[in-house]
Enzyme design. Structure first.
Site, PDB file in Angstrom:
ATOM      1  N   ASP A   1       3.067  -7.912   1.933  1.00 48.42           N
ATOM      2  CA  ASP A   1       3.922  -6.740   1.976  1.00 48.42           C
ATOM      3  C   ASP A   1       4.692  -6.714   0.649  1.00 48.42           C
ATOM      4  O   ASP A   1       4.776  -7.720  -0.066  1.00 48.42           O
ATOM      5  CB  ASP A   1       4.870  -6.780   3.180  1.00 48.42           C
ATOM      6  CG  ASP A   1       5.430  -5.389   3.495  1.00 48.42           C
ATOM      7  OD1 ASP A   1       5.321  -4.478   2.632  1.00 48.42           O
ATOM      8  OD2 ASP A   1       5.983  -5.196   4.589  1.00 48.42           O
TER       9      ASP A   1
HETATM   10  C1  BGC Z   1       6.580  -1.747   3.948  1.00 44.27           C
HETATM   11  C2  BGC Z   1       5.074  -1.633   4.066  1.00 44.27           C
HETATM   12  C3  BGC Z   1       4.565  -0.654   3.051  1.00 44.27           C
HETATM   13  C4  BGC Z   1       4.984  -1.100   1.660  1.00 44.27           C
HETATM   14  C5  BGC Z   1       4.507  -0.196   0.556  1.00 44.27           C
HETATM   15  C6  BGC Z   1       7.010  -2.035   2.523  1.00 44.27           C
HETATM   16  O1  BGC Z   1       8.376  -1.905   2.415  1.00 44.27           O
HETATM   17  O2  BGC Z   1       7.044  -2.758   4.807  1.00 44.27           O
HETATM   18  O3  BGC Z   1       4.739  -1.230   5.366  1.00 44.27           O
HETATM   19  O4  BGC Z   1       3.175  -0.531   3.144  1.00 44.27           O
HETATM   20  O5  BGC Z   1       6.396  -1.157   1.621  1.00 44.27           O
HETATM   21  O6  BGC Z   1       5.163   1.011   0.563  1.00 44.27           O
END
Ligand code: BGC
Length: 743
Positions: free
Chosen positions: A281
């Site tokens: 993530d």
């Molecule tokens: C989120 C993810 C997301 C990523 C990219 C993170 O803050 O937890 O679910 O895909 O950002 O935007």
């Protein structure tokens, strides 16, 4: 020669040249690169490419280039398509870059990139349809729109269990049951990857609250984890075969998920045989050697660890070459397997009208009718003279879920003046799908009046003078926050109570990302849960309210009576020392270095959702699997065929006067020695039935769903003994029961 004729000829010549170029490009690819032979397996193709790659090229595949608008890190970012992630390709080897976009209920950031996307009903709404075809179509639409916008990878696929209903991301997930959630996400991934887009499943794992997500340390009993949150992933991965797993922000048993050997190597790779790649993530990578050895393949959004540092570590022998190659091979393999190398995205115009229709149909099948006293619904447009439409912004739109899932509404936030409505982080966004206008259109003979509800007394006066009052209530959710409570915000409980006191024909439509409490439940005559209803939300809701569609959704999560009944009446929150300081320029680094942990113990274990309320004998507001229809169904003739893969047959009859679709649910109780909660969902079937029609259905039950996870043996185990199968229309309405003995 006439001008038009010349233009036509030139166009034909241009087309021939263009096709010729395409053909020779394809031939070149085939000729130059043996791995372009589609007859070879993805594994063979990946290994062939890997052999040709330099160390720098390998490392370039193992990290992103930053985030286009927010934190660009590499000059290569100019080639980003504007999504949350971009990985440079290797043109000399015919390997395209990876253009990633968030796409939970539609493609994110289309507005700010000058494009357009459909917003489907929220993911939990899709799950409420219990409809496998709808889930497949959900994923397929997102896949098509990603491709049309130039992306070849989604960052969707959220399947964290709704263990904590105040989690601000429950709308992005699939509810509280691992079998339902895993099956629905698996179908969506299948639909998406069939469009030749890399699929993703996230956030792996046990990231069930947003509060302190970068610091929290989760502890949970291993068996409970395997039978709950991890089972949802196991099923989703088995059935959907996603290209990627996104590891989550939290720690589990002291180790961050993205460097957690147990989660990544032992469970995901060894036990589940996952062949795709693991990406962190955003900002979820916290180490180099540890993460790499644990099986984390790709760092996002940039490269604190998986860039120069990784190169040095490989050269110094601290990260074995074979381990590095495994990371790269998994990414290449996924690209070949999903078809993004052979069939790269073609930019095209998003099918806007088609999207509206699909979003409407899915929402129509997802709306859950929770109460319908005295047959209040469906409304009859021909006999209604006055309708009061009440509720914040119900004149202009319906609300959507926020954070990285946010889809941009056409024209911007519908509650702001045109042109001023850009989407902002942690700001509620309303889609221009107006309940008021849609009701006016559906009931042209009635006087349809609106009140925002800002002054409950004013709204009540309007309601009093109307034949029926319809209140549109909302509960907004977003990533990066948890709900303070399950109550409706903005004094909406007072508003509903005041309207219901003024008019006995009060219908409440709830737009929420999950469960809400309803102190007014006994006062209103009808309640419909519409979730975040998507681009065509008002059409779908109005079709249900007026009976053009017979509702058939069922709750994918329990609605509790109050927070006091939850396993944890209050959410454990971080303190300042567990949080990043966003005023500093190097916050990413601070997070990467690891924030001070705080503990959250999931001591309810496997007792997530209905399993908790069942086991604790707590009455609920509306149970898991519940949902009414404008017709009625009866169940009969249960037959259980025991054996290695038991199957359950029964007959469902539509005993009412309208055609409908019934979600027939099958639960099982395990032998007492299993020491499990009273029952678990083991299968279902959504059956369409005309008035008076009967159908006999057979549900094959996966033996795993009847098993317990034996930690010592590290495997699923079906305990010999008596299993009780129960069938019906909700987890608390199971008229058919039969016990069989399984070996
Ligand atoms: C989120 C993810 C997301 C990523 C990219 C993170 O803050 O937890 O679910 O895909 O950002 O935007």
């Amino acid at each position: 020669m006439r001008l038009s004729c010349l233009i036509h000829r030139l166009a034909v010549v241009a087309l021939v040249l263009h096709l010729g170029l395409l053909f020779s490009f394809a031939q070149n690819q085939n000729k130059n690169h043996p791995w372009m032979n589609t007859k070879l397996s993805p594994d063979e193709r990946a290994s062939m490419v890997l052999k040709e790659m330099t160390l720098d090229e390998k490392i370039s595949l193992l990290h992103g280039t930053g985030m286009a608008g927010l934190s660009p890190l590499s000059p290569e970012i100019v080639h980003s398509n504007g999504g949350a992630g971009y990985v440079v390709g290797i043109p000399r080897l015919g390997i395209p870059g990876i253009q990633m976009s968030d796409a939970a209920y539609g493609v994110r950031m289309s507005g700010e990139n000058g494009r357009y996307s459909t917003a489907l009903p929220s993911c939990v709404g899709g799950s409420a349809s219990w409809d496998l075809d709808a889930a497949y179509e959900y994923g397929a639409l997102i896949g098509r729109e990603l491709r049309a916008q130039g992306y070849n990878m989604t960052l969707g696929g959220g399947v964290n269990l709704t263990r904590e209903p105040r989690n601000g991301r429950t709308f992005e997930y699939m509810g509280e049951d691992p079998v339902l959630a895993g099956t629905m996400v698996g179908q969506a991934i299948k639909g998406l990857q069939a469009q030749h887009v890399l699929g993703d499943i996230k956030h792996y794992a046990l990231n069930d609250q947003e509060s302190g997500r970068n610091a929290v340390n989760i502890t949970i009993d291993k068996r409970a984890a395997r039978e709950s949150d991890l089972l949802a992933f196991e099923i989703g991965i088995q059935q959907g075969d996603p290209a990627a797993v996104m590891c989550s922000y939290n720690r589990l048993d002291g180790d961050y998920a993205c460097e957690n050997k147990y989660l990544l190597n032992e469970v995901l790779r060894k036990d589940w045989n996952f062949k795709g790649f693991v990406l962190s993530d955003w900002g979820g990578t916290h180490s180099l050697e540890k993460a790499s050895a644990a099986g984390m393949d790709h760092e996002e959004p940039g490269w604190i660890f998986y860039g120069e540092e990784l190169k040095k570590a490989v050269e110094a022998g601290k990260v074995p070459q074979a381990e590095l190659d495994d990371h790269v091979r998994r990414i290449l393999r996924a690209m070949f397997a999903t078809g993004v190398v052979d069939d790269p995205p073609q930019r095209s115009v998003v099918d806007v009208m088609g999207g509206f229709e699909i979003a409407r149909k899915i929402e129509e099948g997802s709306i859950v009718l929770l109460k319908n006293e005295g047959g209040q619904l469906p409304l009859d447009a021909a006999t209604l003279h006055t309708i009061a439409v009440i509720g914040p912004h119900a004149d202009v739109g319906m609300i959507s879920g926020g954070g990285s899932a946010q889809v941009d509404p056409p024209g911007g936030n519908a509650i702001l003046p045109p042109g001023k409505g850009q989407t902002r982080w942690l700001e509620a966004i309303w889609f221009p799908t107006s309940p008021l206008r849609t009701i006016q259109k559906r009931a042209p003979g009635a006087s349809v009046q609106y009140d925002s509800g800002a002054d409950p007394a004013h709204a009540a006066a309007l309601a009093k003078a109307a034949d029926v009052a319809i209140v549109f209530a909302y509960q907004w959710e977003s990533e990066d926050m948890d709900l303070p409570s399950l109550s409706l915000p903005e004094h909406q409980d007072d508003l509903i109570a005041a309207v219901a006191a003024a008019n006995p024909h009060t219908v409440v439509v709830v737009e929420s990302g999950g469960a809400v409490t309803m102190p007014w439940v006994g006062q209103v005559s009808a309640i419909a849960e519409a979730w975040y209803a998507g681009s065509s939300g008002a059409d779908a809701v109005v079709n249900v309210l007026f009976g053009d569609v017979n509702p058939s959704g069922k709750l994918p999560q329990t609605f509790p009576r109050s927070e006091a009944d939850l396993p944890h009446p209050t959410i454990v929150k971080p303190t300042r020392e567990n949080m990043a300081d966003w005023s500093k320029p190097d916050t990413w680094k601070q997070i990467a270095a690891g924030l001070k942990a705080f503990p959250v113990t999931y001591d309810e274990g496997v007792k997530v959702g209905y399993k908790w309320y069942d086991a604790e004998n707590k009455p609920v507001l509306f149970p898991f699997g519940f949902g009414l229809s404008y017709t009625t169904y009866s169940y009969s003739n249960l037959q259980v065929a025991p054996g290695k893969s038991p199957s359950v047959s029964f007959t469902v009859t539509n005993t009412g006067k309208r055609a409908g679709a019934e979600v027939a649910e099958v639960y099982a109780s395990l032998p007492a020695a299993a020491n499990e909660p009273p029952k678990r969902l083991v299968g279902w079937n959504k059956i369409k039935l005309n008035a008076g029609e009967s159908k006999t259905v057979t549900v094959a039950v996966d033996p795993k769903y009847l098993s317990i996870f034996n930690v010592e043996k590290n495997g699923w185990q079906l305990l010999p003994g008596e299993y009780k199968f129960m069938v019906g229309g909700s987890s608390q309405d199971l008229p058919l029961k039969e016990a069989v003995s399984l070996q």
